[in-house]
Write a protein that holds these residues in place. Structure first.
Motif, PDB file in Angstrom:
ATOM      1  N   LYS A  28     -22.393  -4.122  23.251  1.00 52.34           N
ATOM      2  CA  LYS A  28     -23.114  -2.866  23.437  1.00 52.34           C
ATOM      3  C   LYS A  28     -22.151  -1.685  23.489  1.00 52.34           C
ATOM      4  CE  LYS A  28     -26.309  -0.791  26.809  1.00 52.34           C
ATOM      5  NZ  LYS A  28     -27.029  -1.055  28.077  1.00 52.34           N
ATOM      6  N   THR A  30     -19.044  -1.480  22.353  1.00 51.33           N
ATOM      7  CA  THR A  30     -18.351  -1.281  21.075  1.00 51.33           C
ATOM      8  C   THR A  30     -19.246  -0.581  20.061  1.00 51.33           C
ATOM      9  OG1 THR A  30     -16.987  -3.249  21.446  1.00 51.33           O
ATOM     10  CG2 THR A  30     -17.145  -2.428  19.183  1.00 51.33           C
ATOM     11  N   LEU A  31     -20.498  -1.044  19.939  1.00 54.15           N
ATOM     12  CA  LEU A  31     -21.402  -0.436  18.976  1.00 54.15           C
ATOM     13  C   LEU A  31     -21.711   1.013  19.341  1.00 54.15           C
ATOM     14  CD1 LEU A  31     -23.869  -3.352  18.199  1.00 54.15           C
ATOM     15  CD2 LEU A  31     -22.023  -2.488  16.771  1.00 54.15           C
ATOM     16  N   THR A  35     -20.588   4.194  16.892  1.00 58.57           N
ATOM     17  CA  THR A  35     -21.688   4.968  16.322  1.00 58.57           C
ATOM     18  C   THR A  35     -21.872   6.304  17.021  1.00 58.57           C
ATOM     19  OG1 THR A  35     -23.306   3.862  17.768  1.00 58.57           O
ATOM     20  CG2 THR A  35     -22.940   2.912  15.573  1.00 58.57           C
ATOM     21  N   LEU A  47     -28.773  -1.767  17.713  1.00 55.10           N
ATOM     22  CA  LEU A  47     -28.203  -2.249  18.963  1.00 55.10           C
ATOM     23  C   LEU A  47     -28.976  -3.433  19.525  1.00 55.10           C
ATOM     24  CD1 LEU A  47     -26.019  -1.732  21.129  1.00 55.10           C
ATOM     25  CD2 LEU A  47     -27.681  -0.292  22.298  1.00 55.10           C
ATOM     26  N   VAL A  50     -28.890  -6.526  17.149  1.00 58.07           N
ATOM     27  CA  VAL A  50     -27.619  -7.256  17.130  1.00 58.07           C
ATOM     28  C   VAL A  50     -27.442  -8.071  18.409  1.00 58.07           C
ATOM     29  CG1 VAL A  50     -25.111  -6.956  17.243  1.00 58.07           C
ATOM     30  CG2 VAL A  50     -26.435  -5.727  15.513  1.00 58.07           C
ATOM     31  N   LEU A  85     -20.687  -7.322  12.111  1.00 61.73           N
ATOM     32  CA  LEU A  85     -22.097  -7.509  12.434  1.00 61.73           C
ATOM     33  C   LEU A  85     -22.543  -8.936  12.124  1.00 61.73           C
ATOM     34  CD1 LEU A  85     -23.792  -4.215  11.145  1.00 61.73           C
ATOM     35  CD2 LEU A  85     -23.115  -4.797  13.491  1.00 61.73           C
ATOM     36  N   VAL A 230     -21.054   5.383  11.638  1.00 65.68           N
ATOM     37  CA  VAL A 230     -19.859   4.742  12.183  1.00 65.68           C
ATOM     38  C   VAL A 230     -18.679   5.592  11.721  1.00 65.68           C
ATOM     39  CG1 VAL A 230     -18.340   2.733  12.019  1.00 65.68           C
ATOM     40  CG2 VAL A 230     -20.800   2.411  12.290  1.00 65.68           C
ATOM     41  N   VAL A 241     -13.641  -2.503  16.362  1.00 59.71           N
ATOM     42  CA  VAL A 241     -14.399  -3.733  16.159  1.00 59.71           C
ATOM     43  C   VAL A 241     -13.475  -4.941  16.057  1.00 59.71           C
ATOM     44  CG1 VAL A 241     -16.330  -2.514  15.102  1.00 59.71           C
ATOM     45  CG2 VAL A 241     -14.591  -3.516  13.639  1.00 59.71           C
TER      46      VAL A 241
END
Length: 258
Positions: A28, A30-31, A35, A47, A50, A85, A230, A241
């Motif tokens: 969570k 990292t995304l 973004t 989110l 994934v 992903l 991103v 990532v």
């Protein structure tokens, strides 16, 4: 107004809080970082989808199929983000070049062209549309079977075409598929470095005519369709990532020891 981690809709607590919560929080965080903490509703599709898929991958939860389009210019970092992903979700990863390149090269030769051509009218009007058709139909074959898919391709013209976007959204609605678009933003210098490092013959024209090619890139713009950005300028997002990938491997290794 931007969203914080706490503003994202709550997700069900995983069964094992020892390592699973740590993995969920890392994914969570990292995304959200890469973004830019988006507040738009489409960010929730990425989110929550994934993290739900990560849990299902670990034997928990389930969800309806999701289609993720990872778009951006050549060398922007699309492939690396798509692979991340796919690692998190175990969703099918469909890279346009991997899927269609041998056929594209043979078709260009049969039409009297250069197999590495990616810039002439012959490629752009006679071959490129077929690439995207193959990519999208393969994706929907997976989605129809209940398998989510991540598509890695530039999608430059497609996402700028309201009719193409509308058709995609309507088709996803009709087939009960969630869809999210990810635009990987990058600076021209970093893209050139990446292109040089991969040493692909199809990039020869770009490198030989870099000033002319770079002049066609609008690195400050985004697709008109709803999307998540991103920000990979200077390779920042992909570095994050990669770090998350390594940390998740250590978390999983720790869980296996218990």
């Amino acid at each position: 107004m931007t969203a914080s981690e706490d503003s994202v809709p709550a997700l069900p607590a995983p069964a094992d809080p020892s390592g699973d919560n740590a993995a969920d929080r890392l994914i969570k965080r990292t995304l959200l970082k890469v973004t830019g903490h988006p507040a738009k509703a489409e960010a929730d599709t990425l989110l929550n989808g994934v993290i739900d898929a990560w849990r299902r991958h670990q034997g928990r939860n389930s969800s309806k199929p999701t289609l993720i389009l990872v778009a951006g210019y050549a060398g922007s970092g699309k492939t690396e983000f798509s692979r991340f992903l796919s690692y998190l979700t175990s969703w099918t990863l469909l890279d346009k070049d991997t899927l269609t390149r041998p056929l594209v090269e043979r078709l260009l030769v049969s039409l009297g062209g250069d197999p590495d051509d990616r810039h002439t009218e012959l490629y752009l009007h006679e071959v490129r549309p077929l690439e995207y058709r193959c990519l999208m139909e393969t994706a929907f074959d997976n989605l129809s079977a209940g398998t989510s898919a991540i598509l890695s391709a530039p999608f430059i013209a497609e996402l700028a075409d309201p009719n193409w976007v509308s058709h995609l959204i309507n088709r996803c609605d009709a087939e009960d598929v969630d869809v999210a678009v990810v635009w990987v933003r990058c600076d021209a210098a970093s893209m050139r470095e990446h292109i040089e490092l991969r040493g692909d013959p199809r990039d020869a024209w770009k490198l030989q005519n870099w000033e002319a090619y770079a002049g066609t890139l609008n690195t400050e713009t985004h697709p008109s369709a709803a999307h998540i950005v991103v920000d990979n300028r200077l390779g920042t997002a992909i570095a994050l990532v990669h770090q998350a990938h390594e940390t998740l491997n250590r978390i999983l290794a720790g869980l296996e020891l218990h």
